[in-house]
Design a protein around this motif. Structure first.
Motif, PDB file in Angstrom:
ATOM      1  N   PHE B  36       7.224 -46.625  46.901  1.00 14.59           N
ATOM      2  CA  PHE B  36       7.782 -45.292  46.940  1.00 14.59           C
ATOM      3  C   PHE B  36       9.176 -45.296  46.329  1.00 14.59           C
ATOM      4  O   PHE B  36       9.975 -46.182  46.605  1.00 14.59           O
ATOM      5  CB  PHE B  36       7.851 -44.892  48.437  1.00 14.59           C
ATOM      6  CG  PHE B  36       8.302 -43.503  48.690  1.00 14.59           C
ATOM      7  CD1 PHE B  36       7.642 -42.420  48.142  1.00 14.59           C
ATOM      8  CD2 PHE B  36       9.392 -43.265  49.505  1.00 14.59           C
ATOM      9  CE1 PHE B  36       8.066 -41.141  48.398  1.00 14.59           C
ATOM     10  CE2 PHE B  36       9.815 -41.989  49.766  1.00 14.59           C
ATOM     11  CZ  PHE B  36       9.145 -40.918  49.199  1.00 14.59           C
ATOM     12  N   ASP B  37       9.457 -44.308  45.419  1.00 10.88           N
ATOM     13  CA  ASP B  37      10.794 -44.182  44.822  1.00 10.88           C
ATOM     14  C   ASP B  37      11.336 -42.785  45.062  1.00 10.88           C
ATOM     15  O   ASP B  37      10.576 -41.808  45.059  1.00 10.88           O
ATOM     16  CB  ASP B  37      10.724 -44.391  43.294  1.00 10.88           C
ATOM     17  CG  ASP B  37      10.341 -45.814  42.919  1.00 10.88           C
ATOM     18  OD1 ASP B  37      10.474 -46.706  43.785  1.00 10.88           O
ATOM     19  OD2 ASP B  37       9.889 -46.019  41.779  1.00 10.88           O
ATOM     20  N   LEU B  38      12.649 -42.683  45.242  1.00 12.13           N
ATOM     21  CA  LEU B  38      13.313 -41.373  45.332  1.00 12.13           C
ATOM     22  C   LEU B  38      14.261 -41.246  44.141  1.00 12.13           C
ATOM     23  O   LEU B  38      15.100 -42.132  43.918  1.00 12.13           O
ATOM     24  CB  LEU B  38      14.125 -41.264  46.619  1.00 12.13           C
ATOM     25  CG  LEU B  38      13.373 -41.103  47.938  1.00 12.13           C
ATOM     26  CD1 LEU B  38      14.374 -40.988  49.095  1.00 12.13           C
ATOM     27  CD2 LEU B  38      12.486 -39.872  47.901  1.00 12.13           C
ATOM     28  N   SER B  39      14.114 -40.132  43.414  1.00 13.00           N
ATOM     29  CA  SER B  39      14.965 -39.932  42.229  1.00 13.00           C
ATOM     30  C   SER B  39      16.154 -39.053  42.592  1.00 13.00           C
ATOM     31  O   SER B  39      15.984 -38.060  43.307  1.00 13.00           O
ATOM     32  CB  SER B  39      14.157 -39.240  41.128  1.00 13.00           C
ATOM     33  OG  SER B  39      12.985 -39.959  40.886  1.00 13.00           O
ATOM     34  N   PRO B  40      17.324 -39.366  42.081  1.00 18.76           N
ATOM     35  CA  PRO B  40      18.490 -38.531  42.368  1.00 18.76           C
ATOM     36  C   PRO B  40      18.356 -37.142  41.755  1.00 18.76           C
ATOM     37  O   PRO B  40      17.736 -36.990  40.682  1.00 18.76           O
ATOM     38  CB  PRO B  40      19.655 -39.306  41.742  1.00 18.76           C
ATOM     39  CG  PRO B  40      19.061 -40.292  40.805  1.00 18.76           C
ATOM     40  CD  PRO B  40      17.646 -40.535  41.210  1.00 18.76           C
ATOM     41  N   GLY B  41      18.879 -36.132  42.422  1.00 22.08           N
ATOM     42  CA  GLY B  41      18.850 -34.763  41.911  1.00 22.08           C
ATOM     43  C   GLY B  41      17.499 -34.095  42.030  1.00 22.08           C
ATOM     44  O   GLY B  41      17.276 -33.028  41.440  1.00 22.08           O
ATOM     45  N   LYS B  42      16.570 -34.696  42.728  1.00 18.46           N
ATOM     46  CA  LYS B  42      15.227 -34.115  42.851  1.00 18.46           C
ATOM     47  C   LYS B  42      14.854 -33.955  44.327  1.00 18.46           C
ATOM     48  O   LYS B  42      15.303 -34.708  45.179  1.00 18.46           O
ATOM     49  CB  LYS B  42      14.191 -35.025  42.181  1.00 18.46           C
ATOM     50  CG  LYS B  42      14.399 -35.276  40.711  1.00 18.46           C
ATOM     51  CD  LYS B  42      13.142 -34.908  39.952  1.00 18.46           C
ATOM     52  CE  LYS B  42      13.283 -35.203  38.446  1.00 18.46           C
ATOM     53  NZ  LYS B  42      14.177 -34.215  37.777  1.00 18.46           N
ATOM     54  N   THR B  43      14.033 -32.920  44.590  1.00 20.13           N
ATOM     55  CA  THR B  43      13.485 -32.755  45.936  1.00 20.13           C
ATOM     56  C   THR B  43      12.072 -33.342  45.945  1.00 20.13           C
ATOM     57  O   THR B  43      11.295 -33.130  45.006  1.00 20.13           O
ATOM     58  CB  THR B  43      13.435 -31.273  46.327  1.00 20.13           C
ATOM     59  OG1 THR B  43      12.811 -30.534  45.286  1.00 20.13           O
ATOM     60  CG2 THR B  43      14.805 -30.713  46.599  1.00 20.13           C
ATOM     61  N   HIS B  44      11.791 -34.106  47.008  1.00 20.74           N
ATOM     62  CA  HIS B  44      10.481 -34.747  47.159  1.00 20.74           C
ATOM     63  C   HIS B  44       9.874 -34.250  48.461  1.00 20.74           C
ATOM     64  O   HIS B  44      10.528 -34.314  49.505  1.00 20.74           O
ATOM     65  CB  HIS B  44      10.601 -36.270  47.239  1.00 20.74           C
ATOM     66  CG  HIS B  44      11.394 -36.887  46.133  1.00 20.74           C
ATOM     67  ND1 HIS B  44      12.759 -36.706  45.989  1.00 20.74           N
ATOM     68  CD2 HIS B  44      11.009 -37.693  45.112  1.00 20.74           C
ATOM     69  CE1 HIS B  44      13.192 -37.374  44.934  1.00 20.74           C
ATOM     70  NE2 HIS B  44      12.136 -37.983  44.371  1.00 20.74           N
ATOM     71  N   ALA B  45       8.666 -33.727  48.376  1.00 20.26           N
ATOM     72  CA  ALA B  45       7.988 -33.262  49.592  1.00 20.26           C
ATOM     73  C   ALA B  45       6.874 -34.238  49.947  1.00 20.26           C
ATOM     74  O   ALA B  45       6.138 -34.700  49.072  1.00 20.26           O
ATOM     75  CB  ALA B  45       7.420 -31.871  49.372  1.00 20.26           C
ATOM     76  N   ILE B  46       6.787 -34.593  51.237  1.00 18.18           N
ATOM     77  CA  ILE B  46       5.637 -35.383  51.701  1.00 18.18           C
ATOM     78  C   ILE B  46       4.796 -34.448  52.554  1.00 18.18           C
ATOM     79  O   ILE B  46       5.300 -33.846  53.515  1.00 18.18           O
ATOM     80  CB  ILE B  46       6.074 -36.594  52.545  1.00 18.18           C
ATOM     81  CG1 ILE B  46       7.007 -37.489  51.726  1.00 18.18           C
ATOM     82  CG2 ILE B  46       4.873 -37.390  53.004  1.00 18.18           C
ATOM     83  CD1 ILE B  46       7.522 -38.694  52.487  1.00 18.18           C
ATOM     84  N   VAL B  47       3.555 -34.305  52.172  1.00 13.78           N
ATOM     85  CA  VAL B  47       2.660 -33.428  52.941  1.00 13.78           C
ATOM     86  C   VAL B  47       1.430 -34.234  53.363  1.00 13.78           C
ATOM     87  O   VAL B  47       1.107 -35.261  52.757  1.00 13.78           O
ATOM     88  CB  VAL B  47       2.234 -32.189  52.113  1.00 13.78           C
ATOM     89  CG1 VAL B  47       3.416 -31.276  51.862  1.00 13.78           C
ATOM     90  CG2 VAL B  47       1.573 -32.598  50.806  1.00 13.78           C
ATOM     91  N   GLY B  48       0.794 -33.750  54.380  1.00 20.95           N
ATOM     92  CA  GLY B  48      -0.407 -34.431  54.843  1.00 20.95           C
ATOM     93  C   GLY B  48      -0.716 -33.998  56.259  1.00 20.95           C
ATOM     94  O   GLY B  48       0.126 -33.385  56.925  1.00 20.95           O
ATOM     95  N   PRO B  49      -1.904 -34.326  56.732  1.00 24.58           N
ATOM     96  CA  PRO B  49      -2.289 -33.919  58.080  1.00 24.58           C
ATOM     97  C   PRO B  49      -1.453 -34.647  59.141  1.00 24.58           C
ATOM     98  O   PRO B  49      -0.864 -35.695  58.860  1.00 24.58           O
ATOM     99  CB  PRO B  49      -3.762 -34.316  58.167  1.00 24.58           C
ATOM    100  CG  PRO B  49      -3.933 -35.372  57.147  1.00 24.58           C
ATOM    101  CD  PRO B  49      -2.980 -35.083  56.042  1.00 24.58           C
ATOM    102  N   SER B  50      -1.458 -34.103  60.347  1.00 23.60           N
ATOM    103  CA  SER B  50      -0.710 -34.741  61.435  1.00 23.60           C
ATOM    104  C   SER B  50      -1.227 -36.155  61.668  1.00 23.60           C
ATOM    105  O   SER B  50      -2.434 -36.399  61.617  1.00 23.60           O
ATOM    106  CB  SER B  50      -0.887 -33.939  62.732  1.00 23.60           C
ATOM    107  OG  SER B  50      -0.232 -32.714  62.596  1.00 23.60           O
ATOM    108  N   GLY B  51      -0.314 -37.082  61.895  1.00 21.80           N
ATOM    109  CA  GLY B  51      -0.700 -38.458  62.197  1.00 21.80           C
ATOM    110  C   GLY B  51      -0.958 -39.300  60.967  1.00 21.80           C
ATOM    111  O   GLY B  51      -1.360 -40.466  61.091  1.00 21.80           O
ATOM    112  N   CYS B  52      -0.693 -38.753  59.756  1.00 22.09           N
ATOM    113  CA  CYS B  52      -0.974 -39.547  58.549  1.00 22.09           C
ATOM    114  C   CYS B  52       0.154 -40.526  58.236  1.00 22.09           C
ATOM    115  O   CYS B  52       0.019 -41.363  57.355  1.00 22.09           O
ATOM    116  CB  CYS B  52      -1.243 -38.638  57.355  1.00 22.09           C
ATOM    117  SG  CYS B  52       0.225 -37.773  56.782  1.00 22.09           S
ATOM    118  N   GLY B  53       1.287 -40.415  58.957  1.00 23.95           N
ATOM    119  CA  GLY B  53       2.366 -41.390  58.754  1.00 23.95           C
ATOM    120  C   GLY B  53       3.588 -40.824  58.052  1.00 23.95           C
ATOM    121  O   GLY B  53       4.490 -41.580  57.676  1.00 23.95           O
TER     122      GLY B  53
END
Lengths: 416, 231
Positions: B36-53
């Motif tokens: 997993f990478d996070l880029s500067p100046g960007k918004t990152h959304a993590i979506v998924g069902p409950s309990g997926c981590g």
């Protein structure tokens, strides 16, 4: 103000009632500890002063010499025997038989400030109303005043009268009351069938029942005639610069002069033990109040830790370390401790001041008409130390629990 | 699908993250080897069902939890296995958090809450900290409420104070766990816009866990999770 202290203060102030209760516990615990110690020490010190004033710090009394025994040893190569002399024990001879030389030797010790020879014996004492048995003390007045507070204990009459009158006598107030006599009256002392007449020059009150009821002072020359003991004295009463050091000095003088020397600590051991037990038991009892206050603080902080778990988690998430969290909770305990101790000190000062003015009449081991207290910084230091230790332990345990909390578990909602 | 980016600067990265919760028969592998990478100046959304981590991943990236295996880097500094001290310093200097519940300290004013991370980091006078806190609150539309106690603010206002607090030390990475989950639609939109503004204007990498598909769609990058993996 450090951020940790600021957070601690706000957390604590938010629980005012619990804070007040914890604070009250420490305040009363500290104050009562100090007041009880001040009273016990006050009575003990006065007792010691009285003892020193009446009996002196040291008494040089019975002469002793070592008894020797022979050990027989057979030599291997011959049939001859060898005798080795061994010290077996001490043989005591009552009294001081060469008082001038012994007194001179005692005065040679730098710590000694005065030596007075006292001849003591039993006699009857009678007035026109009744007779009694008592102990006559033959003294040289000036010498004796240097090793006692006799002058301070006079209630009626004058020492100058006693000094000027070879047949003068000083009576304790209780004995005077029993005999129904007062200053200027005549009493008769009897010993081995002979009676001698004395005029009461003064009446004293030491507060020590033994003295005030059974002892009376006459000039030593008179005592020698009455008791028919022309040379020796019963003991030497010795005053020293530092009475606390008396046992060590007693041992040194004993070895130097060959007489048993008893320090005031040795003579009054049983009373001193009573005071020691009182001091310790009152300290334990009052520490229990501080301990209960500590349990209150523990309880308050444990609740704050539980209630503030989310705040702890967020503080950890923003970079506050486990040490910071621990400090936040220990600071809360310390705030209660410092405030409680300071207010406790003020209350203790007021109570001690008030207690000192409470009337109480005590006679028997000393004479006082009000409560006695000792103003000692050490009572305050000890109270503060006990409060600090109890509060530190009481706050350390919840603080450690708070520091060990895992922020992810709290935020996830699964507890610590 | 991988959470890695190809080329460009990376604000934070994770490699081979594995995390199991529970023990014995109740043990569940919540994350199963995530990169997993996070880029500067960007918004990152993590979506998924409950309990997926999702949240577990966020807490690992936020250095609030440790993975069973794997590595986490901010710059070249590996932090998954670093000491508690190093991770705490990194949280203070490089990470900002916004949670679903604001977790403000209610006995402190809005400004004082924002000053808390700065006070810990040090290096600023009280006046400088106050100035920065008021500036951040101003940017989030709360300048006039800076001296109000936290409990005197509305839910939306409290969440915006929490964002200001997360930005207090100008961290390179902002982590948000359902930051709008507790807000009405208007406040949710306002908070999201402010997070996006932070990323685009201040150049911070924003990682946001959300159940709101509408907000996720507006992020620069969406990472969908299922059973501890990106799909």
């Amino acid at each position: 103000m450090s951020p940790n202290f600021q957070i601690a203060w706000r957390f604590l102030v938010a629980k005012k009632r619990a804070l007040f209760m914890s604070l009250a516990g420490i305040v009363f615990g500290v104050a009562f500890f100090i007041v009880t110690q001040a009273q016990t020490a006050g009575f003990q010190n006065f007792f010691v002063q009285t003892i020193l004033g009446v009996n002196g710090a040291l008494r040089v009394q019975d002469q002793y010499q070592y008894t020797l025994t022979d050990m027989v040893a057979e030599l291997e190569e011959s049939e001859e025997v060898d005798r080795i002399r061994l010290r077996e024990g001490r043989e005591y001879r009552p009294g001081v038989h060469n008082p001038n030389q012994v007194a001179e030797a005692v005065r040679a010790f730098e710590e000694v400030t005065g030596v007075a020879a006292v001849l003591r014996g039993s006699s009857s004492i009678s007035s026109g109303f009744r007779s009694d048995e008592g102990r006559v003390l033959g003294i040289n007045l000036l010498e004796y005043l240097a090793v006692s507070d006799l002058g301070m204990y006079l209630r009626h009459g004058d020492l100058a009268d006693f000094s000027a009158d070879p047949a003068g006598i000083l009576l304790g107030n209780r004995l005077a009351a029993r005999l129904q006599v007062s200053v200027g009256d005549t009493v008769y002392l009897g010993h081995l069938g002979e009676q001698r007449r004395y005029r009461i020059a003064a009446i004293y009150e030491t507060g020590v029942e033994q003295y005030d009821r059974f002892h009376y002072f006459i000039h030593q020359a008179e005592a020698r005639l009455l008791l028919k003991r022309p040379d020796e004295v019963s003991y030497l009463q010795v005053a020293v610069r530092n009475p606390n050091n008396a046992p060590v000095l007693a041992q040194r003088i004993e070895e130097a002069v060959g007489h048993h020397v008893a320090s005031w600590q040795e003579r009054e051991r049983s009373w001193l033990d009573v005071f020691r037990v009182l001091t310790i038991s009152s300290a334990i009892t009052m520490s229990a109040i501080i301990l209960i206050a500590g349990l209150g603080i523990f309880n308050t902080l444990a609740i704050i830790v539980m209630e503030r778990s989310r705040e702890i988690a967020i503080l950890r998430s923003m970079g506050y370390s486990r040490g910071d969290i621990r400090a936040i909770f220990i600071y809360q305990g310390m705030v209660v401790m410092v405030l409680g101790t300071v207010v406790g000190f003020i209350l203790a000062l007021c109570l001690t001041w008030g207690v000192e003015r409470l009337p109480i009449r005590i006679r028997g081991i000393f004479a006082t008409d009000s409560f006695l207290v000792e103003w000692s910084i050490w009572h305050y230091v000890w109270a503060a130390v006990i409060a600090a230790v109890v509060v530190f332990i009481a706050s350390w345990i919840p603080a450690r629990k708070a520091a060990r909390m895992e922020p992810a578990n709290i935020i996830r909602g699964t507890g610590a | 699908m991988s959470g890695q980016v190809t080329g460009g600067v990376v604000a934070m990265k994770a490699r081979g993250l594995v995390r199991t919760l529970g023990s014995g028969e109740a043990a569940v592998r919540v994350l199963d080897g995530l990169d997993f990478d996070l880029s500067p100046g960007k918004t990152h959304a993590i979506v998924g069902p409950s309990g997926c981590g999702k949240s577990t991943l966020l807490y690992l990236m936020g250095l609030l939890d440790r993975p069973d295996r794997g590595e986490i880097y901010i710059g070249d500094l590996e932090l998954a296995a670093a000491s508690d001290e190093v991770r705490t310093r990194a949280r203070n200097a490089s990470l900002g958090f916004v949670f679903q519940f604001h977790f403000l300290l209610s006995e402190f004013s809005a400004m004082e809450n924002v000053m808390l991370p700065m006070a810990k980091l040090g290096g600023k006078s009280r006046e400088e900290m106050e100035q920065r806190a008021v500036g951040l609150l101003d940017k989030l539309g709360l300048a006039d409420k800076a001296r109000r106690m936290a409990h005197q603010l509305s839910g939306g206002e409290q969440q915006r104070v929490a964002i200001a607090r997360a930005l207090a030390n100008a961290p390179a990475i902002l982590l948000a766990d359902e930051p709008t989950g507790n807000l009405d639609e208007r406040n949710a939109r306002q908070v999201f816009e402010q997070l996006q503004g932070v990323a685009h204007e201040l150049g911070q990498a924003v990682l946001m866990v959300t159940h709101n598909p509408g907000l996720a769609e507006q992020c620069d990058r969406i990472l969908r999770m299922r059973d501890g993996r990106f799909t």
